[in-house]
Design a protein around this motif. Structure first.
Motif, PDB file in Angstrom:
ATOM      1  N   THR A   9      -5.584  -3.876   2.892  1.00  0.00           N
ATOM      2  CA  THR A   9      -4.467  -3.196   3.122  1.00  0.00           C
ATOM      3  C   THR A   9      -3.634  -2.640   1.616  1.00  0.00           C
ATOM      4  O   THR A   9      -3.773  -3.297   0.954  1.00  0.00           O
ATOM      5  N   TRP A  10      -3.047  -1.660   1.704  1.00  0.00           N
ATOM      6  CA  TRP A  10      -2.176  -1.141   0.802  1.00  0.00           C
ATOM      7  C   TRP A  10      -0.940  -0.677   0.863  1.00  0.00           C
ATOM      8  O   TRP A  10      -0.706  -0.530   2.151  1.00  0.00           O
ATOM      9  N   ARG A  11      -0.021  -0.704  -0.010  1.00  0.00           N
ATOM     10  CA  ARG A  11       1.385  -0.508   0.226  1.00  0.00           C
ATOM     11  C   ARG A  11       1.756   0.539  -1.003  1.00  0.00           C
ATOM     12  O   ARG A  11       1.611   0.174  -2.106  1.00  0.00           O
ATOM     13  N   TYR A  12       3.118   1.235  -0.907  1.00  0.00           N
ATOM     14  CA  TYR A  12       3.358   2.133  -1.869  1.00  0.00           C
ATOM     15  C   TYR A  12       4.947   1.998  -1.637  1.00  0.00           C
ATOM     16  O   TYR A  12       5.614   1.661  -0.912  1.00  0.00           O
ATOM     17  N   ASP A  13       5.494   2.496  -3.125  1.00  0.00           N
ATOM     18  CA  ASP A  13       6.667   2.909  -3.023  1.00  0.00           C
ATOM     19  C   ASP A  13       7.455   4.277  -2.505  1.00  0.00           C
ATOM     20  O   ASP A  13       6.332   5.065  -2.124  1.00  0.00           O
ATOM     21  N   ALA A  14       8.427   4.632  -2.595  1.00  0.00           N
ATOM     22  CA  ALA A  14       8.799   5.818  -2.281  1.00  0.00           C
ATOM     23  C   ALA A  14       8.267   7.083  -2.843  1.00  0.00           C
ATOM     24  O   ALA A  14       8.303   7.940  -2.335  1.00  0.00           O
TER      25      ALA A  14
END
Length: 292
Positions: A103-108
């Motif tokens: 899984t990956w997550r990002y900023d705005a």
């Protein structure tokens, strides 16, 4: 669920890279159509194919196959989840396979903030890793890879500086941003699947390796030149290192484009035979082979 590759422009990539080389006589090549990556290949003979509807990426080598499927993306087309399946054979273990997910997550702004993965293997127990990234004003400031094996923790930490930001970055990914990832695949970054790159080329990167609480290896890479093509795309980045063992060498990351391909191999094959980030890659791969 992802149906096709993201548009390069959505990742802020102004000039799609068609060739990438961070080691003499080794190169990755990328192909595009309609502003999206359609495939890739390495000078070692490995290839990456892209299947749409749904999006599936397959890496094929001489003795293995690895596939990313059930890919999910956010509104920008950046990958947030994928399932991994790999199989192959080698001299020591014969046939083997791996199954897992990432899984990956990002900023705005679309910068990668975190990666976490877990893999179960045919010949050993499961293992997992995490990566964390800290950004400031569009530039990556700190990145850390961490995994654990039999109660022993290994960490790889990179700290970035940018000086006065004199080197604009129109779309190349610093090698250490790629190296921190547990996937370690440039193609995933240059496809635009893993978000936006840094606003500037780093002026320096200090990498540290830790086995438990003990720091085992430290090296700083100082950028001594960034060369641009006439259209302001990045032609090459020249880097000089200074390690905790006192060694020093200079090497060059090279980037090719449709209008500005990398020069033939015999024009740069005499570059130093030491690869940036090779220490961490070797350590990670050694740990993975021990698990298999």
């Amino acid at each position: 669920a992802a149906q096709q590759m993201p548009l390069m422009a959505d990742a802020g990539i102004q000039f799609p890279v068609t060739q990438y080389s961070e080691y003499p006589l080794e190169m990755e090549t990328y192909t595009y159509s309609g502003g999206r990556m359609t495939g890739a290949a390495t000078s070692d003979g490995d290839s990456y194919s892209v299947t749409s509807n749904p999006l599936t990426l397959t890496e094929q080598g001489d003795d293995y196959t690895s596939t990313l499927r059930n890919i999910r993306v956010n509104g920008n087309g950046f990958m947030t989840y994928a399932e991994i399946s790999s199989s192959g054979s080698d001299y020591y273990d014969g046939n083997w396979y791996e199954r897992g997910s990432v899984t990956w997550r990002y900023d705005a702004e679309g910068h990668l903030l975190g990666e976490s993965g877990n893999i179960a293997e045919s010949s050993d127990g499961p293992y997992s890793w995490t990566c964390t990234y800290t950004w400031e004003n569009g530039n990556l400031m700190n990145a850390e890879y961490r995994d654990e094996e039999d109660g022993e923790v290994y960490r790889y930490v990179c700290t970035f500086t940018y000086g006065d930001g004199q080197w604009n970055n129109p779309g190349v990914y610093p090698a250490h941003l790629i190296n921190v990832s547990g996937m370690e695949l440039p193609v995933l970054f240059y496809s635009g699947l893993l978000g936006r790159t840094t606003k500037n080329i780093p002026a320096s990167v200090t990498e540290r390796n830790f086995d438990g609480d003990e720091e085992s290896y430290t090296v700083t890479y100082n950028t001594i030149a960034v060369n641009y093509n006439q259209d302001k795309s990045v032609q090459s980045v020249e880097v000089q290192n200074a390690s905790s063992y006192g060694s020093s060498y200079t090497y060059t990351y090279r980037y090719g484009y449709a209008d500005y391909p990398i020069a033939q191999e015999d024009t740069y094959s005499t570059a130093p035979s030491v690869k940036g980030g090779q220490v961490v890659k070797s350590l990670k791969r050694a740990r993975r082979m021990m698990r298999r």
